[in-house]
Design a protein around this motif. Sequence first.
Motif, PDB file in Angstrom:
ATOM      1  N   PHE A 174       1.489   7.096  -2.798  1.00 11.96           N
ATOM      2  CA  PHE A 174       0.672   6.422  -1.782  1.00 11.96           C
ATOM      3  C   PHE A 174      -0.515   5.748  -2.461  1.00 11.96           C
ATOM      4  CE2 PHE A 174      -0.509   6.313   2.789  1.00 11.96           C
ATOM      5  CZ  PHE A 174      -1.799   5.827   2.686  1.00 11.96           C
ATOM      6  N   LEU A 175      -1.170   6.472  -3.368  1.00 15.86           N
ATOM      7  CA  LEU A 175      -2.338   5.926  -4.064  1.00 15.86           C
ATOM      8  C   LEU A 175      -1.962   4.689  -4.868  1.00 15.86           C
ATOM      9  CD1 LEU A 175      -5.378   6.542  -4.632  1.00 15.86           C
ATOM     10  CD2 LEU A 175      -4.607   7.754  -6.680  1.00 15.86           C
ATOM     11  N   ALA A 176      -0.836   4.760  -5.591  1.00 15.54           N
ATOM     12  CA  ALA A 176      -0.400   3.608  -6.386  1.00 15.54           C
ATOM     13  C   ALA A 176      -0.107   2.407  -5.494  1.00 15.54           C
ATOM     14  CB  ALA A 176       0.832   3.979  -7.211  1.00 15.54           C
ATOM     15  N   ALA A 177       0.550   2.649  -4.358  1.00 18.94           N
ATOM     16  CA  ALA A 177       0.851   1.550  -3.442  1.00 18.94           C
ATOM     17  C   ALA A 177      -0.423   0.951  -2.859  1.00 18.94           C
ATOM     18  CB  ALA A 177       1.769   2.045  -2.322  1.00 18.94           C
ATOM     19  N   SER A 178      -1.463   1.781  -2.703  1.00 17.66           N
ATOM     20  CA  SER A 178      -2.716   1.288  -2.122  1.00 17.66           C
ATOM     21  C   SER A 178      -3.451   0.337  -3.054  1.00 17.66           C
ATOM     22  CB  SER A 178      -3.625   2.466  -1.760  1.00 17.66           C
ATOM     23  OG  SER A 178      -4.245   3.019  -2.911  1.00 17.66           O
ATOM     24  N   MET A 179      -3.095   0.342  -4.323  1.00 20.51           N
ATOM     25  CA  MET A 179      -3.743  -0.566  -5.272  1.00 20.51           C
ATOM     26  C   MET A 179      -3.161  -1.979  -5.206  1.00 20.51           C
ATOM     27  SD  MET A 179      -6.066   1.343  -6.677  1.00 20.51           S
ATOM     28  CE  MET A 179      -6.204   2.518  -5.303  1.00 20.51           C
ATOM     29  N   ARG A 180      -2.077  -2.155  -4.435  1.00 19.14           N
ATOM     30  CA  ARG A 180      -1.472  -3.481  -4.273  1.00 19.14           C
ATOM     31  C   ARG A 180      -1.978  -4.098  -2.971  1.00 19.14           C
ATOM     32  NH1 ARG A 180       3.147  -0.401  -5.543  1.00 19.14           N
ATOM     33  NH2 ARG A 180       4.019  -0.752  -3.447  1.00 19.14           N
ATOM     34  N   SER A 181      -2.633  -5.211  -3.087  1.00 17.22           N
ATOM     35  CA  SER A 181      -3.235  -5.872  -1.931  1.00 17.22           C
ATOM     36  C   SER A 181      -2.180  -6.181  -0.869  1.00 17.22           C
ATOM     37  CB  SER A 181      -3.922  -7.161  -2.382  1.00 17.22           C
ATOM     38  OG  SER A 181      -4.481  -7.836  -1.283  1.00 17.22           O
ATOM     39  N   GLY A 182      -2.535  -5.928   0.392  1.00 17.71           N
ATOM     40  CA  GLY A 182      -1.668  -6.283   1.507  1.00 17.71           C
ATOM     41  C   GLY A 182      -0.722  -5.197   1.955  1.00 17.71           C
ATOM     42  N   THR A 183      -0.665  -4.085   1.244  1.00 18.59           N
ATOM     43  CA  THR A 183       0.231  -3.003   1.652  1.00 18.59           C
ATOM     44  C   THR A 183      -0.403  -2.190   2.773  1.00 18.59           C
ATOM     45  OG1 THR A 183      -0.682  -1.440   0.032  1.00 18.59           O
ATOM     46  CG2 THR A 183       1.158  -2.831  -0.694  1.00 18.59           C
ATOM     47  N   ASP A 184       0.453  -1.474   3.513  1.00 23.18           N
ATOM     48  CA  ASP A 184      -0.051  -0.573   4.545  1.00 23.18           C
ATOM     49  C   ASP A 184      -0.981   0.473   3.942  1.00 23.18           C
ATOM     50  OD1 ASP A 184       0.618  -1.293   7.077  1.00 23.18           O
ATOM     51  OD2 ASP A 184       1.977   0.396   7.441  1.00 23.18           O
ATOM     52  N   GLU A 185      -0.592   0.978   2.758  1.00 27.32           N
ATOM     53  CA  GLU A 185      -1.397   1.988   2.092  1.00 27.32           C
ATOM     54  C   GLU A 185      -2.791   1.459   1.763  1.00 27.32           C
ATOM     55  OE1 GLU A 185       2.938   2.877   1.084  1.00 27.32           O
ATOM     56  OE2 GLU A 185       1.657   1.104   1.301  1.00 27.32           O
ATOM     57  N   ALA A 186      -2.851   0.210   1.322  1.00 26.85           N
ATOM     58  CA  ALA A 186      -4.147  -0.395   1.002  1.00 26.85           C
ATOM     59  C   ALA A 186      -5.001  -0.533   2.257  1.00 26.85           C
ATOM     60  CB  ALA A 186      -3.948  -1.755   0.340  1.00 26.85           C
TER      61      ALA A 186
END
Length: 334
Positions: A174-186
């Motif tokens: 989840f944390l790694a995905a949040s570092m990508r702009s535009g993701t739900d996690e971010a």
Amino acid sequence: MNEAPAAQGYDLIGDVHGCGATLAALLERLGYHQEDGVYRHSDRKVIFLGDLIDRGPRIRLAVSIARRMVEAGEAHMVLGNHEVNALAYCHRAPATSGHQWLRPHTPRHNRIVQATLTQYRDHPREWQQTLDWFLEIPLCLEFAGLRVVHACWDQALVDRLRARRADACIDLDFLAASMRSGTDEARILDRLTRGNHLVLPEGMDIHSEDGAIRRTARAHFWARHPRTWGDVIFQPDSLPASLEARELSEDELARLSHYAVDQPPLFVGHYWCEGVPALPAPNIACLDYSAVKFGRLVAYRWSGEATLSADNFVWVDVPQDEYARAMPWEIDFD
């Protein structure tokens, strides 16, 4: 909704930022006392609003107090943006990302986490255990009659988070995905731990007291019908004078979330308030009163009321010697 053990009330505590000795003093003032290394109360529990770490002089002490209470069932906690930042700073990025770390080790990021890493430098195993513990802490809590989040309660994003993780915790994927702009996690991490932001108009910036130059401003989420920037900006740094009366555009309004007055009491930190604690709305309390800037470490004593009262704030002023001398309870605790 999270399940919680029975308690007559909760004492919600704002951003500690390493003021560990002052945290001990506040707990004592609230009627908590150490038993077997854990602060306990006969019929109340604590909820920490996140940002235990960074900046202050006794970060390990602050984390130890909170962690021992949480693990003993005497407290709950939500993650703040500083815990999230530390997790990202200390974990490597996927090989396919082209980056070494999830949070790049830029001069600014290095400066923010420096005090924490310095105080844990001779305790690497303890620091790794602390990072692992952060992954067990939820981003938000909802008990019967109250809600807790570090920066902003956005119901749509809370629902998306819980659809993925019923416990509202994050993991490294989840944390790694949040570092990508535009993701739900971010979107989830940014809104819940950092709140609403408005990008300043071209050519304007904010010069903070800590020397940072900011291109965004923190905006709150409880104005019923905001029209201007001055209606929603919520931070200690002054806005450029011309922005106070500037009309919010439709696009800017669409970026803001709103927490209605008929929703359950909500407790947040994050916003660097100053002065005597006050309620920004009848059902919202912000408990970050700039402790690490020699402000106040603030708690709210909640006992089930639907309408909050400023009479329920309790605080300890952070003394200048927080940075100079060990306190008796710190020595006893260790």
